[in-house]
Each structure stands twice: as C-alpha cells, then as structure tokens.
Design a protein around this motif. Structure first.
Motif, PDB file in Angstrom:
ATOM      1  N   PRO A   1     -13.349  54.175  -8.664  1.00  0.00           N
ATOM      2  CA  PRO A   1     -14.045  52.977  -8.116  1.00  0.00           C
ATOM      3  C   PRO A   1     -14.552  52.006  -8.880  1.00  0.00           C
ATOM      4  CG  PRO A   1     -14.881  55.417  -7.307  1.00  0.00           C
ATOM      5  CD  PRO A   1     -14.091  55.581  -8.397  1.00  0.00           C
ATOM      6  N   ARG A   2     -14.493  50.962  -8.373  1.00  0.00           N
ATOM      7  CA  ARG A   2     -15.058  50.015  -9.474  1.00  0.00           C
ATOM      8  C   ARG A   2     -16.448  50.045 -10.220  1.00  0.00           C
ATOM      9  NH1 ARG A   2     -13.953  44.142  -6.958  1.00  0.00           N
ATOM     10  NH2 ARG A   2     -13.465  45.153  -5.033  1.00  0.00           N
ATOM     11  N   GLY A   3     -17.296  50.735  -9.279  1.00  0.00           N
ATOM     12  CA  GLY A   3     -18.695  50.758 -10.082  1.00  0.00           C
ATOM     13  C   GLY A   3     -18.618  51.686 -11.064  1.00  0.00           C
ATOM     14  N   ASP A   4     -17.765  52.746 -10.918  1.00  0.00           N
ATOM     15  CA  ASP A   4     -17.505  53.826 -12.194  1.00  0.00           C
ATOM     16  C   ASP A   4     -17.062  52.965 -13.458  1.00  0.00           C
ATOM     17  OD1 ASP A   4     -18.953  55.847 -11.016  1.00  0.00           O
ATOM     18  OD2 ASP A   4     -16.735  56.694 -10.209  1.00  0.00           O
ATOM     19  N   LEU A   5     -15.893  52.058 -13.099  1.00  0.00           N
ATOM     20  CA  LEU A   5     -15.249  51.133 -14.273  1.00  0.00           C
ATOM     21  C   LEU A   5     -16.062  50.349 -14.774  1.00  0.00           C
ATOM     22  CD1 LEU A   5     -11.998  50.400 -12.083  1.00  0.00           C
ATOM     23  CD2 LEU A   5     -12.076  52.007 -13.972  1.00  0.00           C
ATOM     24  N   VAL A   6     -17.062  50.028 -13.866  1.00  0.00           N
ATOM     25  CA  VAL A   6     -18.122  49.050 -14.731  1.00  0.00           C
ATOM     26  C   VAL A   6     -19.249  49.758 -15.803  1.00  0.00           C
ATOM     27  CG1 VAL A   6     -20.106  47.397 -14.119  1.00  0.00           C
ATOM     28  CG2 VAL A   6     -17.946  47.228 -12.885  1.00  0.00           C
ATOM     29  N   VAL A   7     -19.311  50.986 -15.260  1.00  0.00           N
ATOM     30  CA  VAL A   7     -20.360  51.806 -16.246  1.00  0.00           C
ATOM     31  C   VAL A   7     -19.628  52.064 -17.331  1.00  0.00           C
ATOM     32  CG1 VAL A   7     -21.250  54.086 -16.223  1.00  0.00           C
ATOM     33  CG2 VAL A   7     -21.568  52.708 -14.073  1.00  0.00           C
ATOM     34  N   HIS A   8     -18.085  52.316 -17.181  1.00  0.00           N
ATOM     35  CA  HIS A   8     -17.484  52.676 -18.366  1.00  0.00           C
ATOM     36  C   HIS A   8     -17.098  51.469 -19.138  1.00  0.00           C
ATOM     37  CE1 HIS A   8     -14.565  55.163 -20.640  1.00  0.00           C
ATOM     38  NE2 HIS A   8     -13.439  54.025 -20.449  1.00  0.00           N
ATOM     39  N   TRP A   9     -17.129  50.241 -18.563  1.00  0.00           N
ATOM     40  CA  TRP A   9     -16.921  49.031 -19.517  1.00  0.00           C
ATOM     41  C   TRP A   9     -18.330  49.062 -20.448  1.00  0.00           C
ATOM     42  CZ3 TRP A   9     -13.258  45.483 -20.498  1.00  0.00           C
ATOM     43  CH2 TRP A   9     -13.603  44.421 -21.388  1.00  0.00           C
ATOM     44  N   PHE A  10     -19.172  48.929 -19.835  1.00  0.00           N
ATOM     45  CA  PHE A  10     -20.532  48.767 -20.636  1.00  0.00           C
ATOM     46  C   PHE A  10     -20.812  49.948 -21.624  1.00  0.00           C
ATOM     47  CE2 PHE A  10     -21.750  45.763 -17.335  1.00  0.00           C
ATOM     48  CZ  PHE A  10     -22.658  45.041 -17.976  1.00  0.00           C
ATOM     49  N   ARG A  11     -20.507  51.206 -21.401  1.00  0.00           N
ATOM     50  CA  ARG A  11     -20.588  52.263 -22.289  1.00  0.00           C
ATOM     51  C   ARG A  11     -19.778  52.281 -23.274  1.00  0.00           C
ATOM     52  NH1 ARG A  11     -24.861  55.078 -23.588  1.00  0.00           N
ATOM     53  NH2 ARG A  11     -24.234  54.303 -25.485  1.00  0.00           N
ATOM     54  N   THR A  12     -18.703  51.869 -23.004  1.00  0.00           N
ATOM     55  CA  THR A  12     -17.704  51.675 -24.206  1.00  0.00           C
ATOM     56  C   THR A  12     -17.930  50.657 -25.054  1.00  0.00           C
ATOM     57  OG1 THR A  12     -16.011  52.678 -22.626  1.00  0.00           O
ATOM     58  CG2 THR A  12     -15.235  51.802 -24.509  1.00  0.00           C
ATOM     59  N   ALA A  13     -18.564  49.458 -24.516  1.00  0.00           N
ATOM     60  CA  ALA A  13     -18.817  48.285 -25.267  1.00  0.00           C
ATOM     61  C   ALA A  13     -20.245  48.779 -26.285  1.00  0.00           C
ATOM     62  CB  ALA A  13     -19.178  47.295 -24.468  1.00  0.00           C
ATOM     63  N   ILE A  14     -21.025  49.282 -25.567  1.00  0.00           N
ATOM     64  CA  ILE A  14     -22.227  49.873 -26.383  1.00  0.00           C
ATOM     65  C   ILE A  14     -21.654  50.619 -27.469  1.00  0.00           C
ATOM     66  CG2 ILE A  14     -24.272  51.166 -26.523  1.00  0.00           C
ATOM     67  CD1 ILE A  14     -24.750  50.173 -23.809  1.00  0.00           C
ATOM     68  N   ASP A  15     -21.015  51.803 -27.418  1.00  0.00           N
ATOM     69  CA  ASP A  15     -20.321  52.679 -28.370  1.00  0.00           C
ATOM     70  C   ASP A  15     -19.553  51.913 -29.312  1.00  0.00           C
ATOM     71  OD1 ASP A  15     -21.627  54.624 -27.133  1.00  0.00           O
ATOM     72  OD2 ASP A  15     -20.130  55.429 -25.966  1.00  0.00           O
TER      73      ASP A  15
ATOM     74  N   ASN B   1     -32.598  53.482 -22.411  1.00  0.00           N
ATOM     75  CA  ASN B   1     -32.736  53.640 -20.820  1.00  0.00           C
ATOM     76  C   ASN B   1     -31.324  53.548 -20.219  1.00  0.00           C
ATOM     77  OD1 ASN B   1     -36.107  53.387 -20.235  1.00  0.00           O
ATOM     78  ND2 ASN B   1     -35.539  51.666 -21.730  1.00  0.00           N
ATOM     79  N   TRP B   2     -30.417  53.818 -20.761  1.00  0.00           N
ATOM     80  CA  TRP B   2     -28.989  53.834 -20.278  1.00  0.00           C
ATOM     81  C   TRP B   2     -28.884  54.507 -18.892  1.00  0.00           C
ATOM     82  CZ3 TRP B   2     -24.765  51.444 -19.942  1.00  0.00           C
ATOM     83  CH2 TRP B   2     -23.671  52.125 -19.323  1.00  0.00           C
ATOM     84  N   SER B   3     -29.397  55.817 -18.711  1.00  0.00           N
ATOM     85  CA  SER B   3     -29.225  56.434 -17.494  1.00  0.00           C
ATOM     86  C   SER B   3     -29.495  55.627 -16.419  1.00  0.00           C
ATOM     87  CB  SER B   3     -30.066  57.929 -17.479  1.00  0.00           C
ATOM     88  OG  SER B   3     -29.295  58.673 -18.403  1.00  0.00           O
ATOM     89  N   ALA B   4     -30.807  55.015 -16.473  1.00  0.00           N
ATOM     90  CA  ALA B   4     -31.305  54.142 -15.259  1.00  0.00           C
ATOM     91  C   ALA B   4     -30.467  52.991 -15.031  1.00  0.00           C
ATOM     92  CB  ALA B   4     -32.670  53.619 -15.382  1.00  0.00           C
ATOM     93  N   PHE B   5     -29.988  52.379 -16.220  1.00  0.00           N
ATOM     94  CA  PHE B   5     -29.021  51.222 -16.054  1.00  0.00           C
ATOM     95  C   PHE B   5     -27.601  51.698 -15.531  1.00  0.00           C
ATOM     96  CE2 PHE B   5     -26.283  47.579 -18.152  1.00  0.00           C
ATOM     97  CZ  PHE B   5     -26.763  46.858 -17.470  1.00  0.00           C
ATOM     98  N   ALA B   6     -27.301  52.796 -16.041  1.00  0.00           N
ATOM     99  CA  ALA B   6     -25.844  53.211 -15.424  1.00  0.00           C
ATOM    100  C   ALA B   6     -26.099  53.419 -13.845  1.00  0.00           C
ATOM    101  CB  ALA B   6     -25.421  54.591 -16.241  1.00  0.00           C
ATOM    102  N   GLU B   7     -26.947  54.039 -13.153  1.00  0.00           N
ATOM    103  CA  GLU B   7     -27.375  54.044 -12.127  1.00  0.00           C
ATOM    104  C   GLU B   7     -27.102  52.956 -11.129  1.00  0.00           C
ATOM    105  OE1 GLU B   7     -30.471  55.748  -8.677  1.00  0.00           O
ATOM    106  OE2 GLU B   7     -31.121  56.003 -10.725  1.00  0.00           O
ATOM    107  N   ALA B   8     -27.695  51.696 -11.724  1.00  0.00           N
ATOM    108  CA  ALA B   8     -27.601  50.209 -11.196  1.00  0.00           C
ATOM    109  C   ALA B   8     -26.146  49.862 -11.349  1.00  0.00           C
ATOM    110  CB  ALA B   8     -28.465  49.311 -11.931  1.00  0.00           C
ATOM    111  N   LEU B   9     -25.673  50.183 -12.357  1.00  0.00           N
ATOM    112  CA  LEU B   9     -24.204  49.513 -12.563  1.00  0.00           C
ATOM    113  C   LEU B   9     -23.248  50.458 -11.412  1.00  0.00           C
ATOM    114  CD1 LEU B   9     -23.727  49.454 -16.373  1.00  0.00           C
ATOM    115  CD2 LEU B   9     -23.998  47.510 -14.837  1.00  0.00           C
ATOM    116  N   ARG B  10     -23.558  51.505 -11.346  1.00  0.00           N
ATOM    117  CA  ARG B  10     -22.497  52.511 -10.482  1.00  0.00           C
ATOM    118  C   ARG B  10     -22.435  51.912  -9.155  1.00  0.00           C
ATOM    119  NH1 ARG B  10     -23.733  56.799 -12.582  1.00  0.00           N
ATOM    120  NH2 ARG B  10     -21.661  57.001 -14.217  1.00  0.00           N
ATOM    121  N   ALA B  11     -23.610  51.031  -8.609  1.00  0.00           N
ATOM    122  CA  ALA B  11     -23.576  50.600  -7.095  1.00  0.00           C
ATOM    123  C   ALA B  11     -22.868  49.415  -7.026  1.00  0.00           C
ATOM    124  CB  ALA B  11     -25.228  50.542  -7.046  1.00  0.00           C
ATOM    125  N   HIS B  12     -22.458  49.146  -8.366  1.00  0.00           N
ATOM    126  CA  HIS B  12     -21.425  47.822  -8.365  1.00  0.00           C
ATOM    127  C   HIS B  12     -22.268  46.661  -7.907  1.00  0.00           C
ATOM    128  CE1 HIS B  12     -17.268  45.475  -7.004  1.00  0.00           C
ATOM    129  NE2 HIS B  12     -17.562  45.453  -8.445  1.00  0.00           N
TER     130      HIS B  12
END
Length: 281
Positions: A24-38, A73-84
């Motif tokens: 799902p695109r929401g999961d891809l967006v979460v992955h993009w942000f998380r990977t860029a941070i890392d 606060n990554w968990s809260a932000f990831a939840e918002a991102l997953r909603a695309h």
C-alpha cells in the motif's frame, strides 16, 4: 519548489509512486521517511540535532498532525503517514535555546499527493551536500538510499539532482506538456532523466532490461529494484555528471522519452536537458 530561505539543500531526491505496487502507498511513504531518517538524519549532528514533522490529511484540511522531534515521536508520525495523507514533511535543523526562534532547515523529507484525486504520490528528500558531490562514497550512499527507500515499489519515475529545486523534472518543463498528462502517461513515456534516473518495469522491458542498458556504456551502474524497475546511475559522482554524460543518458533512454523538441523555460535558469527530439523527428 521545495527550496526556501536558509542553507541551500543542494541535492534533491524525488520519486513518483502510483497504485501499481503490492505494498500500500501509505506503507511505502512510511518506509521512505524511515529510510531517509536512518540514512541521512540519524546521527544527531549539530546541524540536524532538532526536528519537526507535520502531516495534513486531505487537500481540504481534515486531521492535522504536528510534532516536535520526529525521531522521538516516530510512532505517532508513522501512524499519520500510513493513512497516506495529502501532505507530509519532516525537517531537520540546529537546536535552539529560544523555542520561539525561527530556524533554518539543513535537510527535509516530504510527500504529497499528485494528480486528480491523488492518483500519484511524490516523495522527496533534500540534503546539504556541499563538496561531497565529488565523493564516490557519499554519492554511492545516495543511490543506496534510493534503492532501499523504494524497496517494494515499482515507481513510475525517480531522480537525483544537484541544484535543481523544482518538483517537476526539467524535461517536463522543457516540453511544455501538462503535468497531469505526464502522470497519466508515466508508464508509457519516461518523465525525464538526471544523474540518477529511476524507470518503471514497463519502460525497462522496452529498453531491453538491465543487460541492454548496461551494454550502452551510458551508465556507471544499473540496479534492479525488487518491486520492479531500474535505477540508472550515469556517473560515479554527481560532480562528474557533465553535458557529455547527460547526452549519453539521453540517447540510451530516447526510445521511451516523449517526442518533441525541448525549449527553454524562463522560470528555470539552467535546464539540464538535451535540446533534441528524442523521437528523431
């Protein structure tokens, strides 16, 4: 444009996603942000020690998420991102003792809906690289990031640029074709080309796949994405991507580029395109 006042984030990384992915695109967006941070913002360097994040659910407003310190606060932000969401951004900057003081970003990550009804999603990252554009290790890390961040996706397009802060590719501007049309045709025609160019699986197949593109000699490296498509790295470093290298990329990709003769765009000082018709007309 993603660039504003403050330090010049001279390297920009972009990718365009659509619905053709098993993830799902929401999961891809979460992955993009998380990977860029890392990859780029995890070390806590002075310039990026502090951060913020925000997301807007829809074009008309809806739920809004605003956070300080995206890493804590990554968990809260990831939840918002997953909603695309319609729009999301995380910015990184120096810490300030004055919490009301405005700060200059040293890098950021973003996503935004594109096309009518959000048919596509543009994801991005902007970095302050400086002299590192001539460092092979740093440049290899940029490509490694893009490959990791797009894992599970078959993006319709991706690019890595230097001193190009526009959210639309140079070729798209030079051919004066409507942005919505480009999105609709993005698995038929390639939207542009850059130091690193990501192409979808359909266009990769038309070009003969990784072996054929490697054999052209136009690319320093050709990498296959697990979810489909290819990443094409023109030269070892961003600093080495000169006009000769750009012309080699143009000729290698010409069979899948849109027809038409590019023209100068007054809104852009230095279009990095070859001013020839890719169709040979």
């Amino acid at each position: 444009m993603i660039e504003g006042d403050g330090p010049i984030k001279d390297v920009t990384i972009w990718a365009t996603l659509d619905e053709q992915a098993v993830v799902p695109r929401g999961d891809l967006v979460v992955h993009w942000f998380r990977t860029a941070i890392d990859f780029f913002f995890s070390s806590g360097a002075k310039e990026t020690a502090d951060s913020y994040a925000r997301a807007t659910e829809s074009f008309s407003g809806g739920r809004k998420t605003r956070l300080k310190d995206v890493r804590q606060n990554w968990s809260a932000f990831a939840e918002a991102l997953r909603a695309h969401p319609f729009y999301a951004k995380a910015g990184f900057h120096e810490a300030s003792v004055d919490k009301e003081q405005w700060f200059d970003e040293y890098g950021h990550i973003g996503s935004e809906h594109e096309g009518r009804g959000g048919t596509h999603t543009e994801v991005s990252a902007a970095l302050l690289a400086g002299d590192r554009i001539g460092d092979p290790d740093f440049c290899a890390r940029l490509v490694d990031f893009l490959a990791a961040a797009l894992d599970g996706a078959d993006p319709v397009f991706a690019r890595v640029d230097y001193l190009n802060f526009h959210d639309k590719p140079d070729l798209e501007a030079a051919l004066r074709r409507g942005h919505r049309r480009y999105l609709q045709e993005s698995r038929t025609y390639l939207r542009g080309y850059s130091w690193v160019t990501g192409i979808p699986s359909e266009l990769a197949a038309r070009l003969g796949g990784a072996p054929r593109l490697t054999a052209t000699g136009a690319f320093h490296a050709v990498r296959e994405l697990r979810g489909g498509g290819l990443l094409l790295q023109a030269t070892e470093t961003l600093a080495g991507y000169d006009d000769r290298a750009m012309r080699g990329v143009f000729h290698a990709l010409a069979p899948v580029l849109p027809p038409g003769i590019p023209e100068d765009d007054p809104a852009r000082e230095n279009l990095r395109v070859v001013f020839d018709d890719a169709s040979g007309g």
